[in-house]
Enzyme design. Structure first.
Site, PDB file in Angstrom:
ATOM      1  N   ARG A 187     -10.519 -11.585   1.131  1.00  0.00           N
ATOM      2  CA  ARG A 187     -11.431 -12.542   0.494  1.00  0.00           C
ATOM      3  C   ARG A 187     -10.821 -13.949   0.439  1.00  0.00           C
ATOM      4  O   ARG A 187     -11.548 -14.941   0.381  1.00  0.00           O
ATOM      5  CB  ARG A 187     -11.814 -12.049  -0.894  1.00  0.00           C
ATOM      6  CG  ARG A 187     -10.688 -11.980  -1.892  1.00  0.00           C
ATOM      7  CD  ARG A 187     -11.017 -11.089  -3.074  1.00  0.00           C
ATOM      8  NE  ARG A 187     -11.045  -9.676  -2.691  1.00  0.00           N
ATOM      9  CZ  ARG A 187     -11.352  -8.691  -3.540  1.00  0.00           C
ATOM     10  NH1 ARG A 187     -11.672  -8.970  -4.792  1.00  0.00           N
ATOM     11  NH2 ARG A 187     -11.359  -7.435  -3.123  1.00  0.00           N
ATOM     12  N   LYS A 208       0.832  -1.191   0.000  1.00  0.00           N
ATOM     13  CA  LYS A 208       0.000   0.000   0.000  1.00  0.00           C
ATOM     14  C   LYS A 208       0.874   1.253   0.000  1.00  0.00           C
ATOM     15  O   LYS A 208       1.993   1.234   0.524  1.00  0.00           O
ATOM     16  CB  LYS A 208      -0.901   0.023   1.239  1.00  0.00           C
ATOM     17  CG  LYS A 208      -1.949  -1.075   1.302  1.00  0.00           C
ATOM     18  CD  LYS A 208      -2.730  -0.988   2.593  1.00  0.00           C
ATOM     19  CE  LYS A 208      -3.741  -2.121   2.723  1.00  0.00           C
ATOM     20  NZ  LYS A 208      -4.847  -1.997   1.763  1.00  0.00           N
TER      21      LYS A 208
END
Length: 497
Positions: free
Chosen positions: A345, A271
């Site tokens: 996920r 990130k």
């Protein structure tokens, strides 16, 4: 902490009394207090409008150091959250004054078009949430503000016994929410998977919930390939907490699954610097599930509730998951990794598939800080709800409105599944483009729940806040605990199992 007491102001001495007032209208049945409200409303600076406030030290014979009048707005427009905010504001005023106690006067029972039980619940929630301070990492000199030692809710004498169970339930529900809030606010170095699993286990066992913590070896034996793939880059091994509340005779089973990435660097898809801020909150789904199970242990419903919390750190290293890797999930499906920052996920895929096969639940709900796309769609104060079950979607939305943990249904178009096609595996963990990211993430998860009744709640926005509000200070919000408790066990819940 919370004490439900008779509103007899003639025999007792008070420090601070909070008095709710509607616009140009007294809503208290106590005659002397009503006269003081009328006097306050005669002043030009106080009309009883929403967020109006007035502190008076002339108490008209009532034995109190000060009266704090707080406006609610027009009487016909007052909602539960107005009462929640009023109670929170009263507590915050007392904290600012450095006072140890506050008493909050409940409105006259005939005044507002809100059930009395809901009024009491809202006031208690607002008061307790506002009184919560996360000072664990502050020095003694910095802990200038201390939580109130007692909060009294003043109500008619004939209502005290009837409403005490309502008050007790409200206190219990908020306790789980505050636990979740603290866990989210805890620095990531102090809640790596093993440590966080221990925190959850300790608190849940206190309320009689059975807990099993599965370590790396067990997860490997269970073939949790997707979860362990995410954990590869960290020096802190993965854990999975399985909390099981199983009352004798239960005929229905609810499974709650919470994403528990204790810190999310993004992995090799690192990130940007600003994106790393607040990433200690990426386990907020697991915290919400743990907080809900803590409440379940106290409330003891007649339904079996299982909480599944997969815990990992997503870190970059020479061992870390790579873009292009293919993972084999516990379901047997293979997953091509198109982005290592779409890790939530992956751990949910294994957890949902395993929980579905193991418990065969009547209902399964997952909570996850899953996508920035959901925040783009709904902002920071609202969660997205994804399910193909319209009745379930409506039940979640109604509960969200009652507890003011707001949710909004978002679509899961069947044809969008084509965006998750992989050339080398059964499915890709991300679409080949940036559009509709919240929906494609939900569609990815739907591949691992079979035909079970299921909903995914994306809490990326409301799980963590950097702004100070009346009920919630900067940090973890505990979002989802009160929502799930109302949905599953609330007296007005429209959910049918």
């Amino acid at each position: 902490m919370i004490i439900l007491k008779s509103a007899d102001l003639s025999r007792r001495r008070f420090t601070n009394i909070v008095v709710p007032v509607c616009e140009k209208k007294s809503i208290t049945a106590e005659a002397r207090l009503a006269a003081l409200v009328d006097d306050a409303l005669s002043l030009p600076e106080f009309e009883g409008k929403a967020d109006d406030a007035l502190v008076r030290y002339s108490t008209g014979g009532i034995k109190a150091e000060r009266l704090i009048f707080l406006g609610l707005g027009k009487v016909k427009q007052v909602e539960e959250d107005d009462l929640r905010r009023m109670a929170a504001k009263g507590v915050r005023r007392a904290l600012e004054l450095g006072q140890p106690k506050v008493a909050i006067v409940m409105p006259d029972i005939e005044t507002l078009k809100i059930d009395r039980e809901r009024q009491v619940t809202a006031v208690i929630e607002g008061a307790l949430m506002a009184n919560h301070l996360f000072h664990r990492y502050r020095g003694k000199k910095e802990r200038k503000v201390k939580p109130l030692s007692a909060i009294e809710v003043l109500i008619a004498r004939n209502e005290v016994n009837r409403l005490r169970p309502v008050a007790d339930k409200a206190v219990a529900v908020v306790s789980g929410s505050l636990l979740a809030r603290d866990w989210v606010s805890t620095p990531p170095m102090d809640k790596v998977p093993e440590k966080f699993a221990g925190m959850v286990e300790k608190r849940l066992e206190e309320v009689g919930v059975s807990v099993e913590v599965k370590d790396h070896k067990e997860l490997a034996q269970m073939k949790f390939g997707a979860l362990l793939g995410v954990a590869m880059g960290s020096d802190s091994p993965a854990r999975m907490v399985v909390a099981d509340y199983h009352p004798e005779g239960a005929t229905k089973t609810v499974v709650l699954v919470g994403k528990g990435v204790t810190y999310d660097s993004g992995g090799l898809n690192l990130k940007p610097a600003d994106g790393l801020k607040g990433m200690k909150s990426d386990m907020a789904g697991a915290a919400a599930v743990a907080g809900t199970l803590y409440n379940v242990g106290q409330l003891q419903p007649d339904v079996r509730v299982v909480g599944i919390m997969p815990l990992v750190e997503n870190m970059p290293s020479g061992r870390a998951l790579r873009v292009g890797d293919v993972l084999k999930s516990v379901s047997g499906k293979t997953i091509e990794v198109g982005n290592t920052d779409a890790e939530g996920r992956l751990i949910l895929a294994d957890s949902l598939a395993w929980a579905n096969k193991t418990y065969k639940p009547d209902l399964m709900i997952d909570l996850a800080t899953l996508t920035g796309a959901c925040m783009v769609a709904l902002g920071q104060d609202m969660a997205g709800v994804f399910t193909v079950d319209d009745k379930l979607s409506k039940a979640i939305t109604r509960s969200s409105e009652r507890v003011h943990e707001r949710c909004w249904p978002l679509p899961m178009p069947e044809d969008y599944k084509a965006h998750l096609k992989s050339d080398v595996a059964d499915i890709a963990n991300v679409a080949g483009h940036r559009w509709g990211g919240a929906s494609t993430a939900a569609l990815f998860l739907s591949e691992f729940v079979g035909k079970t009744r299921w909903a995914h709640i994306d809490i990326a926005g409301p799980a963590f806040t950097q702004k100070d509000s009346l009920c919630i200070r900067p940090g973890g919000t505990g979002f989802g605990v009160r929502l799930l408790c109302d949905l599953l066990f609330g007296e007005e819940s429209s959910l049918t199992l």
